[in-house]
Design a protein around this motif. Structure first.
Motif, PDB file in Angstrom:
ATOM      1  N   VAL A 145       0.837  -1.205   0.000  1.00 55.06           N
ATOM      2  CA  VAL A 145       0.000   0.000   0.000  1.00 55.06           C
ATOM      3  C   VAL A 145       0.865   1.245   0.000  1.00 55.06           C
ATOM      4  O   VAL A 145       0.604   2.205  -0.733  1.00 55.06           O
ATOM      5  CB  VAL A 145      -0.966  -0.011   1.206  1.00 55.06           C
ATOM      6  CG1 VAL A 145      -1.744   1.287   1.301  1.00 55.06           C
ATOM      7  CG2 VAL A 145      -1.911  -1.197   1.120  1.00 55.06           C
ATOM      8  N   ILE A 146       1.912   1.256   0.810  1.00 59.60           N
ATOM      9  CA  ILE A 146       2.812   2.409   0.887  1.00 59.60           C
ATOM     10  C   ILE A 146       3.454   2.678  -0.466  1.00 59.60           C
ATOM     11  O   ILE A 146       3.492   3.821  -0.939  1.00 59.60           O
ATOM     12  CB  ILE A 146       3.879   2.191   1.986  1.00 59.60           C
ATOM     13  CG1 ILE A 146       3.223   2.247   3.359  1.00 59.60           C
ATOM     14  CG2 ILE A 146       5.001   3.211   1.870  1.00 59.60           C
ATOM     15  CD1 ILE A 146       4.121   1.831   4.506  1.00 59.60           C
ATOM     16  N   ASP A 147       3.944   1.638  -1.116  1.00 57.28           N
ATOM     17  CA  ASP A 147       4.575   1.809  -2.429  1.00 57.28           C
ATOM     18  C   ASP A 147       3.573   2.296  -3.473  1.00 57.28           C
ATOM     19  O   ASP A 147       3.894   3.169  -4.291  1.00 57.28           O
ATOM     20  CB  ASP A 147       5.214   0.493  -2.890  1.00 57.28           C
ATOM     21  CG  ASP A 147       6.420   0.101  -2.064  1.00 57.28           C
ATOM     22  OD1 ASP A 147       6.982   0.982  -1.368  1.00 57.28           O
ATOM     23  OD2 ASP A 147       6.798  -1.086  -2.100  1.00 57.28           O
ATOM     24  N   ALA A 148       2.370   1.762  -3.441  1.00 63.79           N
ATOM     25  CA  ALA A 148       1.354   2.169  -4.418  1.00 63.79           C
ATOM     26  C   ALA A 148       0.981   3.635  -4.235  1.00 63.79           C
ATOM     27  O   ALA A 148       0.891   4.396  -5.210  1.00 63.79           O
ATOM     28  CB  ALA A 148       0.124   1.280  -4.298  1.00 63.79           C
ATOM     29  N   ILE A 149       0.776   4.060  -3.001  1.00 62.82           N
ATOM     30  CA  ILE A 149       0.410   5.458  -2.740  1.00 62.82           C
ATOM     31  C   ILE A 149       1.556   6.386  -3.112  1.00 62.82           C
ATOM     32  O   ILE A 149       1.349   7.439  -3.730  1.00 62.82           O
ATOM     33  CB  ILE A 149      -0.009   5.645  -1.271  1.00 62.82           C
ATOM     34  CG1 ILE A 149      -1.360   4.963  -1.037  1.00 62.82           C
ATOM     35  CG2 ILE A 149      -0.079   7.124  -0.897  1.00 62.82           C
ATOM     36  CD1 ILE A 149      -1.794   4.921   0.397  1.00 62.82           C
ATOM     37  N   PHE A 150       2.773   5.997  -2.781  1.00 65.31           N
ATOM     38  CA  PHE A 150       3.908   6.853  -3.102  1.00 65.31           C
ATOM     39  C   PHE A 150       4.064   7.021  -4.609  1.00 65.31           C
ATOM     40  O   PHE A 150       4.201   8.135  -5.114  1.00 65.31           O
ATOM     41  CB  PHE A 150       5.206   6.298  -2.497  1.00 65.31           C
ATOM     42  CG  PHE A 150       6.393   7.150  -2.818  1.00 65.31           C
ATOM     43  CD1 PHE A 150       6.630   8.315  -2.121  1.00 65.31           C
ATOM     44  CD2 PHE A 150       7.267   6.798  -3.839  1.00 65.31           C
ATOM     45  CE1 PHE A 150       7.710   9.124  -2.432  1.00 65.31           C
ATOM     46  CE2 PHE A 150       8.353   7.589  -4.156  1.00 65.31           C
ATOM     47  CZ  PHE A 150       8.586   8.762  -3.441  1.00 65.31           C
ATOM     48  N   ASN A 151       4.036   5.922  -5.340  1.00 62.81           N
ATOM     49  CA  ASN A 151       4.272   5.984  -6.787  1.00 62.81           C
ATOM     50  C   ASN A 151       3.112   6.604  -7.562  1.00 62.81           C
ATOM     51  O   ASN A 151       3.335   7.313  -8.542  1.00 62.81           O
ATOM     52  CB  ASN A 151       4.575   4.588  -7.344  1.00 62.81           C
ATOM     53  CG  ASN A 151       5.919   4.082  -6.863  1.00 62.81           C
ATOM     54  OD1 ASN A 151       6.866   4.831  -6.715  1.00 62.81           O
ATOM     55  ND2 ASN A 151       5.984   2.789  -6.598  1.00 62.81           N
ATOM     56  N   ARG A 152       1.872   6.345  -7.123  1.00 59.63           N
ATOM     57  CA  ARG A 152       0.729   6.832  -7.902  1.00 59.63           C
ATOM     58  C   ARG A 152       0.299   8.239  -7.513  1.00 59.63           C
ATOM     59  O   ARG A 152      -0.201   8.982  -8.360  1.00 59.63           O
ATOM     60  CB  ARG A 152      -0.448   5.875  -7.763  1.00 59.63           C
ATOM     61  CG  ARG A 152      -0.141   4.513  -8.378  1.00 59.63           C
ATOM     62  CD  ARG A 152      -1.346   3.687  -8.631  1.00 59.63           C
ATOM     63  NE  ARG A 152      -2.307   4.212  -9.570  1.00 59.63           N
ATOM     64  CZ  ARG A 152      -2.163   4.210 -10.892  1.00 59.63           C
ATOM     65  NH1 ARG A 152      -1.059   3.752 -11.423  1.00 59.63           N
ATOM     66  NH2 ARG A 152      -3.122   4.671 -11.668  1.00 59.63           N
ATOM     67  N   TYR A 153       0.475   8.625  -6.251  1.00 57.50           N
ATOM     68  CA  TYR A 153      -0.067   9.906  -5.804  1.00 57.50           C
ATOM     69  C   TYR A 153       0.984  10.862  -5.248  1.00 57.50           C
ATOM     70  O   TYR A 153       1.034  12.025  -5.649  1.00 57.50           O
ATOM     71  CB  TYR A 153      -1.148   9.682  -4.744  1.00 57.50           C
ATOM     72  CG  TYR A 153      -2.243   8.754  -5.186  1.00 57.50           C
ATOM     73  CD1 TYR A 153      -2.905   8.954  -6.394  1.00 57.50           C
ATOM     74  CD2 TYR A 153      -2.619   7.675  -4.414  1.00 57.50           C
ATOM     75  CE1 TYR A 153      -3.909   8.105  -6.812  1.00 57.50           C
ATOM     76  CE2 TYR A 153      -3.630   6.820  -4.821  1.00 57.50           C
ATOM     77  CZ  TYR A 153      -4.266   7.034  -6.013  1.00 57.50           C
ATOM     78  OH  TYR A 153      -5.263   6.196  -6.433  1.00 57.50           O
ATOM     79  N   GLU A 154       1.796  10.396  -4.305  1.00 61.83           N
ATOM     80  CA  GLU A 154       2.699  11.330  -3.628  1.00 61.83           C
ATOM     81  C   GLU A 154       3.813  11.829  -4.544  1.00 61.83           C
ATOM     82  O   GLU A 154       4.151  13.014  -4.525  1.00 61.83           O
ATOM     83  CB  GLU A 154       3.295  10.702  -2.362  1.00 61.83           C
ATOM     84  CG  GLU A 154       4.045  11.729  -1.528  1.00 61.83           C
ATOM     85  CD  GLU A 154       4.501  11.203  -0.199  1.00 61.83           C
ATOM     86  OE1 GLU A 154       4.826  12.041   0.655  1.00 61.83           O
ATOM     87  OE2 GLU A 154       4.549   9.975  -0.012  1.00 61.83           O
ATOM     88  N   LYS A 155       4.359  10.952  -5.337  1.00 60.66           N
ATOM     89  CA  LYS A 155       5.431  11.344  -6.250  1.00 60.66           C
ATOM     90  C   LYS A 155       4.983  12.428  -7.243  1.00 60.66           C
ATOM     91  O   LYS A 155       5.662  13.443  -7.395  1.00 60.66           O
ATOM     92  CB  LYS A 155       5.969  10.110  -6.983  1.00 60.66           C
ATOM     93  CG  LYS A 155       7.316  10.237  -7.566  1.00 60.66           C
ATOM     94  CD  LYS A 155       7.693   8.853  -8.082  1.00 60.66           C
ATOM     95  CE  LYS A 155       9.049   8.771  -8.660  1.00 60.66           C
ATOM     96  NZ  LYS A 155       9.321   7.438  -9.187  1.00 60.66           N
ATOM     97  N   PRO A 156       3.818  12.261  -7.903  1.00 60.03           N
ATOM     98  CA  PRO A 156       3.352  13.344  -8.772  1.00 60.03           C
ATOM     99  C   PRO A 156       3.063  14.645  -8.007  1.00 60.03           C
ATOM    100  O   PRO A 156       3.320  15.731  -8.517  1.00 60.03           O
ATOM    101  CB  PRO A 156       2.068  12.801  -9.392  1.00 60.03           C
ATOM    102  CG  PRO A 156       2.200  11.325  -9.297  1.00 60.03           C
ATOM    103  CD  PRO A 156       2.995  11.058  -8.064  1.00 60.03           C
ATOM    104  N   LEU A 157       2.548  14.537  -6.785  1.00 62.71           N
ATOM    105  CA  LEU A 157       2.300  15.735  -5.995  1.00 62.71           C
ATOM    106  C   LEU A 157       3.609  16.429  -5.622  1.00 62.71           C
ATOM    107  O   LEU A 157       3.673  17.664  -5.593  1.00 62.71           O
ATOM    108  CB  LEU A 157       1.495  15.404  -4.732  1.00 62.71           C
ATOM    109  CG  LEU A 157       0.017  15.129  -4.955  1.00 62.71           C
ATOM    110  CD1 LEU A 157      -0.623  14.611  -3.691  1.00 62.71           C
ATOM    111  CD2 LEU A 157      -0.690  16.368  -5.456  1.00 62.71           C
TER     112      LEU A 157
END
Length: 162
Positions: A145-157
């Motif tokens: 979950v952490i990796d998915a949120i980081f790659n899909r949402y936090e990184k673009p933000l």
């Protein structure tokens, strides 16, 4: 003197003006004048409540981000529906997510995105804005979950807010 005559929140002023024109019964001289007065007056009255302006570095990436979120919402909706239909029990978990974002608006957008996506909810944020508590309806591992949120949402933000 001219600073007091300016529009402190130009997008809000624009939306207020357009909303007034839509709500009034047709466009006329009076509705345009009153729309301009409202578009200028409301932001002037609420100026003290607004935080500093967002520090978008790459604002042109926002439409792609919104499209990604919409697609993820649709896909997650089907996943949650399948989870409800399926007789297998879900594996819920509370996950502590370490935040790399620092801008308060970026953190709010991330938390809102997580809550909008079916199957996950942003439950709490630490006092120092470094850890986000997330509830996932069904997950095999916290790191997934952490990796998915980081790659899909936090990184673009992080790219948008610099």
């Amino acid at each position: 003197m001219f600073d007091r005559l300016s529009f402190p929140q130009p997008w809000l002023s624009f939306v207020l003006f357009l909303s007034w024109q839509i709500l009034s019964d047709g466009v006329s001289g009076g509705s345009i004048v009153l729309g301009i007065i409202l578009a200028w007056g409301v932001p002037q009255l609420t100026h003290g409540f607004w935080p500093e302006r967002p520090a978008f570095v790459k604002a042109w990436r926002m439409p792609a981000y919104l499209l990604r979120v919409l697609v993820d919402i649709v896909v997650a909706s089907f996943s949650v529906a399948w989870l409800i239909i399926n007789p297998r029990q879900p594996r819920p978990a509370f996950i502590t997510y370490p935040l790399s974002l620092e801008h308060p608006l970026a953190i709010s957008i991330l938390a809102s995105t997580i809550s909008l996506t079916p199957g996950t909810v942003s439950a709490d944020i630490s006092d120092d804005n470094k850890i986000l508590l997330i509830h996932a309806l069904n997950t095999a591992s916290d790191q997934e979950v952490i990796d998915a949120i980081f790659n899909r949402y936090e990184k673009p933000l992080m790219e948008m807010f610099g």
